[in-house]
Design an enzyme around this catalytic site. Structure first.
Site, PDB file in Angstrom:
ATOM      1  N   ASP A   1       0.866  -1.181   0.000  1.00 52.96           N
ATOM      2  CA  ASP A   1       0.000   0.000   0.000  1.00 52.96           C
ATOM      3  C   ASP A   1       0.897   1.223   0.000  1.00 52.96           C
ATOM      4  OD1 ASP A   1       1.119   0.167   2.504  1.00 52.96           O
ATOM      5  OD2 ASP A   1      -0.754   0.266   3.604  1.00 52.96           O
TER       6      ASP A   1
ATOM      7  N   ASP B   1       1.484   4.662   2.386  1.00 55.08           N
ATOM      8  CA  ASP B   1       1.084   5.292   3.647  1.00 55.08           C
ATOM      9  C   ASP B   1       1.521   6.755   3.650  1.00 55.08           C
ATOM     10  OD1 ASP B   1       0.439   2.632   5.081  1.00 55.08           O
ATOM     11  OD2 ASP B   1       2.516   2.337   4.456  1.00 55.08           O
TER      12      ASP B   1
ATOM     13  N   ASP C   1      -3.270   4.573   2.764  1.00 53.75           N
ATOM     14  CA  ASP C   1      -3.625   4.935   4.144  1.00 53.75           C
ATOM     15  C   ASP C   1      -3.231   6.386   4.379  1.00 53.75           C
ATOM     16  OD1 ASP C   1      -4.438   2.364   4.614  1.00 53.75           O
ATOM     17  OD2 ASP C   1      -2.686   1.786   5.799  1.00 53.75           O
TER      18      ASP C   1
HETATM   19  P1  UTP Z   1       2.227  -1.181   6.662  1.00 52.00           P
HETATM   20  O1  UTP Z   1       1.391  -2.346   7.076  1.00 52.00           O
HETATM   21  O2  UTP Z   1       1.796  -0.449   5.463  1.00 52.00           O
HETATM   22  O3  UTP Z   1       3.720  -1.697   6.560  1.00 52.00           O
HETATM   23  O4  UTP Z   1       2.254  -0.210   7.906  1.00 52.00           O
HETATM   24  P2  UTP Z   1       4.879  -1.313   5.559  1.00 52.00           P
HETATM   25  O5  UTP Z   1       6.119  -1.413   6.335  1.00 52.00           O
HETATM   26  O6  UTP Z   1       4.581  -0.009   4.876  1.00 52.00           O
HETATM   27  O7  UTP Z   1       4.842  -2.500   4.524  1.00 52.00           O
HETATM   28  P3  UTP Z   1       4.384  -2.500   2.993  1.00 52.00           P
HETATM   29  O8  UTP Z   1       5.600  -2.022   2.255  1.00 52.00           O
HETATM   30  O9  UTP Z   1       3.230  -1.569   2.846  1.00 52.00           O
HETATM   31  O10 UTP Z   1       4.033  -3.899   2.673  1.00 52.00           O
HETATM   32  C1  UTP Z   1       3.167   0.874   8.015  1.00 52.00           C
HETATM   33  C2  UTP Z   1       3.492   1.144   9.441  1.00 52.00           C
HETATM   34  O11 UTP Z   1       2.412   1.795  10.054  1.00 52.00           O
HETATM   35  C3  UTP Z   1       2.155   1.242  11.305  1.00 52.00           C
HETATM   36  C4  UTP Z   1       2.554  -0.204  11.183  1.00 52.00           C
HETATM   37  O12 UTP Z   1       2.867  -0.751  12.429  1.00 52.00           O
HETATM   38  C5  UTP Z   1       3.756  -0.120  10.270  1.00 52.00           C
HETATM   39  O13 UTP Z   1       4.933   0.051  11.024  1.00 52.00           O
HETATM   40  N1  UTP Z   1       0.734   1.462  11.655  1.00 52.00           N
HETATM   41  C6  UTP Z   1      -0.268   1.032  10.881  1.00 52.00           C
HETATM   42  C7  UTP Z   1       0.446   2.132  12.799  1.00 52.00           C
HETATM   43  O14 UTP Z   1       1.374   2.540  13.517  1.00 52.00           O
HETATM   44  N2  UTP Z   1      -0.853   2.363  13.164  1.00 52.00           N
HETATM   45  C8  UTP Z   1      -1.891   1.934  12.420  1.00 52.00           C
HETATM   46  O15 UTP Z   1      -3.055   2.168  12.796  1.00 52.00           O
HETATM   47  C9  UTP Z   1      -1.585   1.253  11.236  1.00 52.00           C
HETATM   48 MN    MN Z   2       2.744   0.364   3.804  1.00 58.23          MN
END
Ligand code: UTP
Ligand code: MN
Length: 497
Positions: free
Chosen positions: A331, A333, A421
């Site tokens: 995704d 973020d 997100d």
């Molecule tokens: P992700 O699941 O998107 O992980 O969450 P990522 O490292 O970006 O992996 P890929 O590349 O998309 O596969 C990003 C970070 O946001 C945190 C998660 O713990 C993760 O470290 N997070 C997510 C929060 O802190 N709070 C939330 O409500 C959701």
């Molecule tokens: Mn991510």
């Protein structure tokens, strides 16, 4: 009838400092709480004070005798060095036996060789005459390791992660974490493991992980991992779980009912998908395909454009894996940074609205803020934080992506769906939110664990709380947070733990 004698409560002694006379002015003790435990440390400190010893509660420069109980030399020294003690100091680092003998004698006994806890790193550096082996100084905390994307032990970590995922899918969080920790330690190493012996000096490698790696050294493969990969249950749960909105419980439920494919789920009349799962199935092909860095960049332009229209002073930061330098993600973020407190309110609905009017919104789940500083610190970490956030599926037009690719074949649609997100914290929480959302998940987990165990502080995506002073520590940048924790700053590209 007679009254039973009241049971005497043990006296609370922790408050009784300062009344005892110091008899031995050139000795200042420091007792390491790690492994000894808080109450035993307090008890022993008070005992020593009652006998005229000076005991310092913190590891200050005036400490002459450090006393440790139950710690492995390597762990202890790592901890001491973290807390500013260098081997060059003429501080004695001693086993509890020196302490107990001195207490019995009622005076500080001369230190003998057998009392010393040697720093294994120094021992090794000074002893052998042939080129000294590099000493393992790998920390058991991911937040004290630098983990780039350059993984020299991928063959091992891929296998360990199969085991981790298998445990995760069967709801065994403990073993899952143990495998992930082991994999993470290997990812941080500067070179490939060449010999099973090298595992000896590494933290976080449990018996299972070691056995797996040993088998790989012997046979070049892990038969158990191959079994897992072929296992129907593992395969099916992984497939179901890969659908946006389908958690472990639902996946398990479908598997138990004999369902094995996504087609079977969709054609089963008794299954009612919720809104999120419906979107997950509708755009499955797109969102199960990794998002490239170029696509993430194009998405940032789209988000920025929407944000600027609502608040020209607001900024957009990419976080998650892309901020850590990954080339692909599941995704994208983003954290939205508004310069004034309160400006984060209403921002996300306005962005969603704009996407809808642009006809690029495929799915939106808006979560209003439940943030309340009065309810912090939270002792239990919740996987979801309390900020305004939304989970979206957005259309990305292929023409918006600047990347080398073949022209669209006929009939192929000119967009793809991408999971996005967005989180909008209040400005004074920004640094904490950025640190939390940048991940990796294990890196953050160890930051929180380190804060709690090594620093007596509680960290989450919202705040850092110092238990000793009962105060929240403010931070404008990630660097501020690392420095509050007495940690060297680790750049995002080295947080791929
Ligand atoms: P992700 O699941 O998107 O992980 O969450 P990522 O490292 O970006 O992996 P890929 O590349 O998309 O596969 C990003 C970070 O946001 C945190 C998660 O713990 C993760 O470290 N997070 C997510 C929060 O802190 N709070 C939330 O409500 C959701
Ligand atoms: Mn991510």
């Amino acid at each position: 009838m007679f009254e039973s004698p009241k049971r005497r409560r043990p006296e609370v002694t922790s408050g009784s400092r300062g009344h005892e006379e110091v008899k031995f002015r050139d000795v200042t003790l420091y007792l390491v709480e790690r492994r000894m435990g808080k109450s035993r440390r307090t008890f022993l400190s008070n005992l020593a004070r009652s006998k005229g010893f000076c005991v310092d509660d913190s590891l200050s420069g005036g400490v002459t005798h450090v006393v440790s109980e139950g710690n492995a030399a390597q762990d202890l020294w790592m901890w001491l060095e973290d807390h500013g003690l260098r081997e060059a100091h003429d501080t004695h680092v001693l086993t509890i036996s020196w302490f107990t003998e001195s207490m019995s004698a009622g005076r500080p006994l001369p230190v003998e060789m057998r009392h010393h806890i040697q720093n294994p790193a120094v021992e090794r550096r000074s002893s052998s005459s042939p080129a000294p082996k590099p000493v393992s100084t790998v920390s058991p905390f991911a937040c004290q390791r630098r983990t780039s994307l350059d993984n020299h032990n991928k063959n091992f970590t891929d296998v360990l992660e199969v085991f981790a995922e298998n445990m995760d899918l069967s709801g065994n969080q403990g073993p899952c974490l143990a495998f992930r920790r082991a994999a993470s330690v290997l990812k941080s190493l500067p070179a490939t493991l060449r010999h099973p012996e090298e595992m000896k000096h590494l933290p976080c490698l449990g018996e299972h992980s070691k056995a797996i790696i040993e088998e790989m050294f012997e046979c070049g493969r892990s038969s158990k991992a191959e079994e897992i990969l072929k296992d129907e249950r593992y395969q099916t749960l992984k497939l179901f779980n890969s659908v946006f909105g389908v958690g472990l419980r639902t996946a398990e439920n479908w598997f138990t009912r004999g369902l094995r494919t996504l087609e079977q789920i969709l054609s089963d009349p008794s299954i009612r998908l919720n809104r999120m799962q419906t979107a997950g199935f509708l755009f499955y092909d797109d969102i199960s395909r990794p998002v490239s860095r170029a696509e993430a960049g194009a998405m940032k332009v789209l988000v920025e454009d929407a944000v600027k229209r609502v608040n020209p002073a607001a900024g957009v930061c990419i976080t998650g894996g892309f901020r850590r330098g990954k080339d692909f993600g599941h995704d994208v973020d983003f954290i939205i940074r508004t310069p004034e407190p309160g400006q984060e309110d209403g921002l996300l609905p306005a962005i969603i609205d704009r996407f809808r009017r642009q006809n690029v919104l495929l799915y939106a789940d808006l979560q209003e803020s439940t943030f309340d500083l009065g309810k912090l610190p939270s002792r239990r970490f919740e996987s979801m934080d309390h900020f305004h956030k939304c989970f979206l599926i957005v259309k990305l037009k292929r023409d918006d992506v600047c990347e080398e690719r073949e022209r669209d074949e006929d009939g192929r649609r000119d967009w793809r769906a991408i999971r996005v997100d967005l989180v909008a914290p209040p400005i004074e929480r920004f640094a904490y939110a950025l640190l939390g959302w940048t991940g990796s998940t294990l890196f953050d987990r160890d930051l929180r664990r380190f804060a709690r165990l090594e620093r007596g502080k509680l960290l989450d995506n919202h705040a850092l709380y110092d238990k000793a002073t009962k105060t929240f520590l403010s931070a404008e940048t990630e660097e501020d947070i690392f420095s509050h924790l007495g940690l060297e700053f680790i750049v995002p590209s080295e947080r791929n733990a």
